[in-house]
Scaffold this motif. Structure first.
Motif, PDB file in Angstrom:
ATOM      1  N   ASP A 409     -36.970 -14.399 -30.201  1.00  0.00           N
ATOM      2  CA  ASP A 409     -36.149 -15.285 -29.428  1.00  0.00           C
ATOM      3  C   ASP A 409     -34.989 -14.514 -29.107  1.00  0.00           C
ATOM      4  OD1 ASP A 409     -37.939 -17.262 -29.545  1.00  0.00           O
ATOM      5  OD2 ASP A 409     -37.011 -18.359 -31.153  1.00  0.00           O
ATOM      6  N   ILE A 410     -34.249 -13.925 -30.013  1.00  0.00           N
ATOM      7  CA  ILE A 410     -33.194 -13.152 -29.731  1.00  0.00           C
ATOM      8  C   ILE A 410     -33.190 -11.969 -28.617  1.00  0.00           C
ATOM      9  CG2 ILE A 410     -31.327 -11.493 -30.701  1.00  0.00           C
ATOM     10  CD1 ILE A 410     -31.380 -13.386 -33.160  1.00  0.00           C
ATOM     11  N   GLN A 415     -32.826  -9.724 -23.299  1.00  0.00           N
ATOM     12  CA  GLN A 415     -33.543  -9.248 -22.276  1.00  0.00           C
ATOM     13  C   GLN A 415     -33.048  -9.952 -20.653  1.00  0.00           C
ATOM     14  OE1 GLN A 415     -37.675  -8.797 -22.926  1.00  0.00           O
ATOM     15  NE2 GLN A 415     -37.322  -7.012 -24.320  1.00  0.00           N
ATOM     16  N   GLN A 416     -32.789 -11.018 -20.998  1.00  0.00           N
ATOM     17  CA  GLN A 416     -32.699 -11.993 -19.753  1.00  0.00           C
ATOM     18  C   GLN A 416     -31.141 -12.002 -19.469  1.00  0.00           C
ATOM     19  OE1 GLN A 416     -34.142 -15.926 -21.111  1.00  0.00           O
ATOM     20  NE2 GLN A 416     -36.329 -15.229 -20.504  1.00  0.00           N
ATOM     21  N   GLY A 417     -30.476 -11.312 -20.209  1.00  0.00           N
ATOM     22  CA  GLY A 417     -28.961 -11.105 -19.771  1.00  0.00           C
ATOM     23  C   GLY A 417     -28.107 -12.222 -20.375  1.00  0.00           C
ATOM     24  N   GLY A 434     -28.245 -19.361 -25.650  1.00  0.00           N
ATOM     25  CA  GLY A 434     -28.149 -18.408 -24.848  1.00  0.00           C
ATOM     26  C   GLY A 434     -27.274 -18.561 -23.619  1.00  0.00           C
ATOM     27  N   ILE A 435     -26.137 -18.079 -23.360  1.00  0.00           N
ATOM     28  CA  ILE A 435     -25.124 -18.382 -22.389  1.00  0.00           C
ATOM     29  C   ILE A 435     -25.137 -17.188 -21.406  1.00  0.00           C
ATOM     30  CG2 ILE A 435     -22.877 -18.661 -22.175  1.00  0.00           C
ATOM     31  CD1 ILE A 435     -22.377 -19.697 -25.134  1.00  0.00           C
ATOM     32  N   ARG A 436     -25.105 -17.481 -20.015  1.00  0.00           N
ATOM     33  CA  ARG A 436     -24.955 -16.656 -18.997  1.00  0.00           C
ATOM     34  C   ARG A 436     -24.682 -17.036 -17.674  1.00  0.00           C
ATOM     35  NH1 ARG A 436     -30.683 -16.972 -19.523  1.00  0.00           N
ATOM     36  NH2 ARG A 436     -31.918 -18.096 -17.720  1.00  0.00           N
ATOM     37  N   ASP A 437     -23.984 -16.251 -16.686  1.00  0.00           N
ATOM     38  CA  ASP A 437     -23.676 -16.681 -15.681  1.00  0.00           C
ATOM     39  C   ASP A 437     -24.751 -17.030 -14.706  1.00  0.00           C
ATOM     40  OD1 ASP A 437     -22.367 -17.359 -13.141  1.00  0.00           O
ATOM     41  OD2 ASP A 437     -21.516 -15.447 -12.984  1.00  0.00           O
ATOM     42  N   GLN A 438     -25.403 -18.258 -14.255  1.00  0.00           N
ATOM     43  CA  GLN A 438     -26.684 -18.505 -13.904  1.00  0.00           C
ATOM     44  C   GLN A 438     -26.910 -18.138 -12.600  1.00  0.00           C
ATOM     45  OE1 GLN A 438     -29.150 -21.473 -15.707  1.00  0.00           O
ATOM     46  NE2 GLN A 438     -27.209 -22.077 -16.896  1.00  0.00           N
ATOM     47  N   VAL A 439     -27.823 -17.708 -11.713  1.00  0.00           N
ATOM     48  CA  VAL A 439     -28.334 -17.314 -10.404  1.00  0.00           C
ATOM     49  C   VAL A 439     -27.992 -18.601  -9.698  1.00  0.00           C
ATOM     50  CG1 VAL A 439     -29.770 -16.515  -8.919  1.00  0.00           C
ATOM     51  CG2 VAL A 439     -29.525 -15.211 -10.995  1.00  0.00           C
ATOM     52  N   ARG A 440     -27.476 -18.486  -8.365  1.00  0.00           N
ATOM     53  CA  ARG A 440     -27.324 -19.638  -7.522  1.00  0.00           C
ATOM     54  C   ARG A 440     -28.649 -20.322  -7.248  1.00  0.00           C
ATOM     55  NH1 ARG A 440     -22.446 -20.462  -4.789  1.00  0.00           N
ATOM     56  NH2 ARG A 440     -20.973 -18.928  -5.468  1.00  0.00           N
ATOM     57  N   PRO A 441     -28.987 -21.343  -7.072  1.00  0.00           N
ATOM     58  CA  PRO A 441     -30.144 -21.995  -6.781  1.00  0.00           C
ATOM     59  C   PRO A 441     -30.543 -21.442  -5.521  1.00  0.00           C
ATOM     60  CG  PRO A 441     -28.699 -23.906  -7.412  1.00  0.00           C
ATOM     61  CD  PRO A 441     -28.017 -22.483  -7.294  1.00  0.00           C
ATOM     62  N   ASN A 442     -31.907 -21.215  -5.249  1.00  0.00           N
ATOM     63  CA  ASN A 442     -32.796 -20.871  -4.128  1.00  0.00           C
ATOM     64  C   ASN A 442     -32.179 -19.528  -3.505  1.00  0.00           C
ATOM     65  OD1 ASN A 442     -34.199 -23.322  -4.205  1.00  0.00           O
ATOM     66  ND2 ASN A 442     -32.545 -24.293  -3.217  1.00  0.00           N
ATOM     67  N   VAL A 443     -31.579 -18.578  -4.250  1.00  0.00           N
ATOM     68  CA  VAL A 443     -30.911 -17.252  -3.663  1.00  0.00           C
ATOM     69  C   VAL A 443     -32.220 -16.284  -3.417  1.00  0.00           C
ATOM     70  CG1 VAL A 443     -29.946 -15.186  -4.480  1.00  0.00           C
ATOM     71  CG2 VAL A 443     -28.538 -17.351  -4.717  1.00  0.00           C
ATOM     72  N   GLY A 463     -19.309  -5.487 -11.988  1.00  0.00           N
ATOM     73  CA  GLY A 463     -18.265  -4.998 -12.955  1.00  0.00           C
ATOM     74  C   GLY A 463     -18.918  -5.309 -14.393  1.00  0.00           C
ATOM     75  N   ASP A 464     -20.023  -6.060 -14.340  1.00  0.00           N
ATOM     76  CA  ASP A 464     -20.758  -6.426 -15.734  1.00  0.00           C
ATOM     77  C   ASP A 464     -21.535  -5.309 -16.182  1.00  0.00           C
ATOM     78  OD1 ASP A 464     -21.708  -7.996 -17.693  1.00  0.00           O
ATOM     79  OD2 ASP A 464     -22.360  -9.789 -16.415  1.00  0.00           O
ATOM     80  N   ASN A 465     -22.288  -5.557 -17.332  1.00  0.00           N
ATOM     81  CA  ASN A 465     -22.878  -4.350 -17.928  1.00  0.00           C
ATOM     82  C   ASN A 465     -24.311  -4.141 -17.374  1.00  0.00           C
ATOM     83  OD1 ASN A 465     -25.200  -5.902 -19.516  1.00  0.00           O
ATOM     84  ND2 ASN A 465     -23.386  -7.030 -20.112  1.00  0.00           N
ATOM     85  N   GLN A 466     -24.694  -3.058 -17.435  1.00  0.00           N
ATOM     86  CA  GLN A 466     -26.126  -2.638 -16.812  1.00  0.00           C
ATOM     87  C   GLN A 466     -27.250  -3.564 -17.029  1.00  0.00           C
ATOM     88  OE1 GLN A 466     -26.012  -0.101 -14.114  1.00  0.00           O
ATOM     89  NE2 GLN A 466     -28.016  -1.055 -13.756  1.00  0.00           N
ATOM     90  N   GLY A 467     -27.365  -3.784 -18.124  1.00  0.00           N
ATOM     91  CA  GLY A 467     -28.465  -4.533 -18.740  1.00  0.00           C
ATOM     92  C   GLY A 467     -28.259  -6.021 -17.791  1.00  0.00           C
ATOM     93  N   THR A 468     -27.387  -6.586 -17.722  1.00  0.00           N
ATOM     94  CA  THR A 468     -27.300  -8.025 -17.264  1.00  0.00           C
ATOM     95  C   THR A 468     -27.555  -8.023 -15.749  1.00  0.00           C
ATOM     96  OG1 THR A 468     -25.792  -8.755 -18.844  1.00  0.00           O
ATOM     97  CG2 THR A 468     -25.451  -9.929 -16.709  1.00  0.00           C
ATOM     98  N   VAL A 469     -27.095  -6.910 -15.047  1.00  0.00           N
ATOM     99  CA  VAL A 469     -27.096  -6.766 -13.707  1.00  0.00           C
ATOM    100  C   VAL A 469     -28.495  -6.340 -13.384  1.00  0.00           C
ATOM    101  CG1 VAL A 469     -26.472  -5.301 -11.703  1.00  0.00           C
ATOM    102  CG2 VAL A 469     -24.765  -5.640 -13.261  1.00  0.00           C
TER     103      VAL A 469
END
Length: 619
Positions: A409-410, A415-417, A434-443, A463-469
């Protein structure tokens, strides 16, 4: 007198509008043709005054401008006493100039607002070891500075002592505050949200990252202001042709009326009105659909864009970290959640705030003892139980056993950022968040619409890390993705793409995005972004509604097509009329002006179609 008239150009436009309303009301409402004629004639005289002055000033430097075209058209209308056309033409031209002037003023104010965000003072260490407040200009490289909670970091430097969390959104655009400790780097213009630190100044004044942001914005604004509007370029060739033709006709035939007829027929109001009508109708449609387009030049450039570059945080994503995934490894989920909230309420960390917000109002326990593990999390005694909350490294340090399923799970959540928060109770791992800045709906669907409309490249810079991007790029189907990008890196990347011949639109929302917004051919700001980003940009998506971006792009293409149609109609009518002067016996000034009026009505109706424009349905 010339200077006074030009300074009052906007006031003259306002008075002309009132006189035009009075004129048409008198004619059609009260059938008072005398008052209507005088009102429209006065509106024409007032309106043409600043235009004629600008035409004269252009001629003094050997430039045949669009102002001369309008002046001649008004003069010709006066000759045949067609005051309606002369009044409308002058007002529309002045109103267009007013809109352009407003855009330039907002652009200049953006640089001033950006400059005002820079720190003005700093707490500098004296020779006796105490700190005193000094002006930012008195800080030099090597000085030791004190930064307190809530204060702006005054320079670029390195932390010498102390700890805290800094909001670096003005530089990186990322909403999550970054923990700082000894030997961490800090940037001018960022804000220390909690803690106290001492830093060693490494770059000061214009040399700081924030200073370079301001410099990049100023450079980009200067370069963009040199472009000319399409209609000016067209008139550069068209107006002299009409003038020369009328003079040649007079020299050959010695017929002044024929020469004036050529001059009037060759300067149609439809050509002058066609482009402003398309622009005003298109901009009106955009405003009704939550899109602010700042002028005709923006419309032309935006319609040609083949590459759109996005900032990530606040643009493709919502901009605030939130709990995206929750996995429990115990049947006592409510009790585990209550332990977690009890501990996280004691922390100011943004991940802790996200968890508290997610779990909401639940019963909590009294905290008996806490121990903060720097960079790891919190170890606490709650209701007689030892609670460990933090990252995987803290769990391993506390020798908490992690099951194979939890390891899987970790890995999946990383991998999902996600940023991970684990909780153990009395040595047993019981939950994973799992905590992240989530993608806007329907983008994703909106990005697909952009591709259908002709955008070839979709790029994200963050400016975020490459993995998240990379995770965001894969999720949305973007063509390129780059992380760890400072404002100067983003600007350099855009310059490189422009050298390759690409036409770039940049979409962002923060102060850190302002250089890229200004540098790209088209800067697009989210309406919830900073004032500087909004003012620096060419297009604003009000209410940060990402779905408006495909509409805006499609709308600019429709506006440009509509403008070309109107120009073709106007020029086509001129060609027919001029040919008729020589090839027929029935053409005269009255018939010519009647055709002119009809062509003006056609281009106005054609332009008004844009008010009903909607993006075609998805394929």
């Amino acid at each position: 007198m010339q200077k006074f008239i030009l300074e009052k150009k906007n006031n003259i436009a306002g008075v002309s509008a009132l006189l035009i309303i009075l004129g048409f009301t008198s004619e059609f409402g009260f059938h008072n043709e005398s008052l209507a004629m005088w009102s429209l004639a006065l509106a024409s005289v007032l309106g043409v005054a600043p235009i004629a002055i600008q035409a004269y000033q252009a001629l003094r430097v050997k430039v045949v401008s669009i102002d001369l075209l309008v002046t001649i058209a008004v003069a010709g209308a006066f000759v045949i006493r067609n005051f309606e056309e002369s009044a409308i033409v002058t007002f529309l031209f002045l109103f267009g100039a007013f809109l352009e002037q407003r855009t330039l003023q907002k652009t200049r104010s953006a640089i001033k607002e950006l400059t005002e965000l820079a720190p003005e003072s700093a707490w500098k260490q004296r020779e006796d070891g105490t700190f005193g407040e000094v002006a930012i200009d008195e800080v030099t490289v090597g000085d030791i500075l004190l930064v307190k909670t809530g204060a702006k970091v005054p320079v670029d430097g390195m932390v010498q002592s102390g700890e805290g969390y800094i909001n670096e959104a003005s530089i990186t655009g990322e909403a999550v505050p970054v923990g700082k400790h000894k030997d961490s780097r800090v940037f001018a213009g960022t804000i220390l949200e909690n803690g106290t630190i001492q830093i060693i100044a490494e770059r000061v004044g214009e040399d700081t990252t924030f200073g370079r942001i301001i410099e990049l914005v100023e450079e980009a604004q200067d370069s963009k202001s040199e472009t000319q509007r399409f209609i000016d370029k067209f008139s550069l060739y068209y107006t002299p042709f009409v003038l020369i033709l009328s003079v040649v006709v007079w020299l050959i035939f010695r017929d002044m009326e024929l020469a004036i007829t050529i001059l009037v027929l060759g300067c149609p109001g439809a050509l002058v009105i066609g482009v402003p009508v398309s622009n005003v109708a298109g901009i009106g449609n955009g405003a009704r659909h939550g899109v602010l387009l700042k002028g005709s030049e923006v419309i032309h450039d935006f319609s040609k864009v083949d590459t759109i570059v996005f900032d990530k945080t606040g643009t493709l994503t919502i901009g605030n970290p939130s709990v995206a995934d929750t996995i429990y490894y115990t049947a006592e989920e409510e009790k585990t959640a209550a332990y977690l909230v009890s501990v996280e309420q004691e922390s100011d960390h943004p991940l802790a705030k996200a968890i508290v917000e997610k779990l909401g109002e639940i019963g909590t326990y009294k905290i008996e003892k806490t121990d903060v593990a720097r960079g790891g999390g919190i170890v606490a005694l709650v209701d007689g139980h030892r609670i460990v909350v933090g990252n995987l490294a803290l769990m391993e340090e506390e020798q908490i056993e992690i099951s194979d399923q939890a390891h899987q799970d970790i890995a999946r959540l990383e991998q999902q950022g996600n940023s991970l928060v684990l909780i153990s109770v009395d040595g047993e791992m019981q939950a994973l968040f799992g905590i992240r800045d989530q993608v806007r709906p329907n983008v994703k669907s909106h990005l697909q619409r952009l591709k259908e409309l002709g955008v070839k490249h979709l790029v994200v810079l963050s400016g975020d890390n490459q993995g998240t991007v990379d995770v965001v790029a894969r999720q949305l189907g973007l063509t390129e993705a780059y992380g760890h990008m400072l404002p100067e890196d983003k600007a350099a990347y855009i310059k490189r793409l422009q050298k390759e011949g690409r036409i770039i639109a940049f979409v962002g929302d923060g102060v850190n995005d302002s250089p890229s917004l200004a540098l790209a051919q088209i800067g697009i700001a989210m309406g919830s972004g900073t004032d500087v980003a909004i003012e620096t940009s060419d297009v604003v998506l009000m209410n940060s509604d990402f779905s408006r971006l495909p509409h805006a792009f499609g709308l600019t293409k429709a506006i440009l097509a509509n403008m070309r149609q109107n120009i073709a109609i106007a020029v086509g009518v001129v060609v027919v009329l001029l040919a008729s002067v020589f090839l027929s016996e029935w053409m005269n000034m009255s018939i010519g002006m009647l055709v002119h009026e009809a062509s003006i009505l056609v281009v106005i109706l054609n332009g008004m179609r844009l008010l009903r424009y909607r993006l075609p349905k998805e394929r």
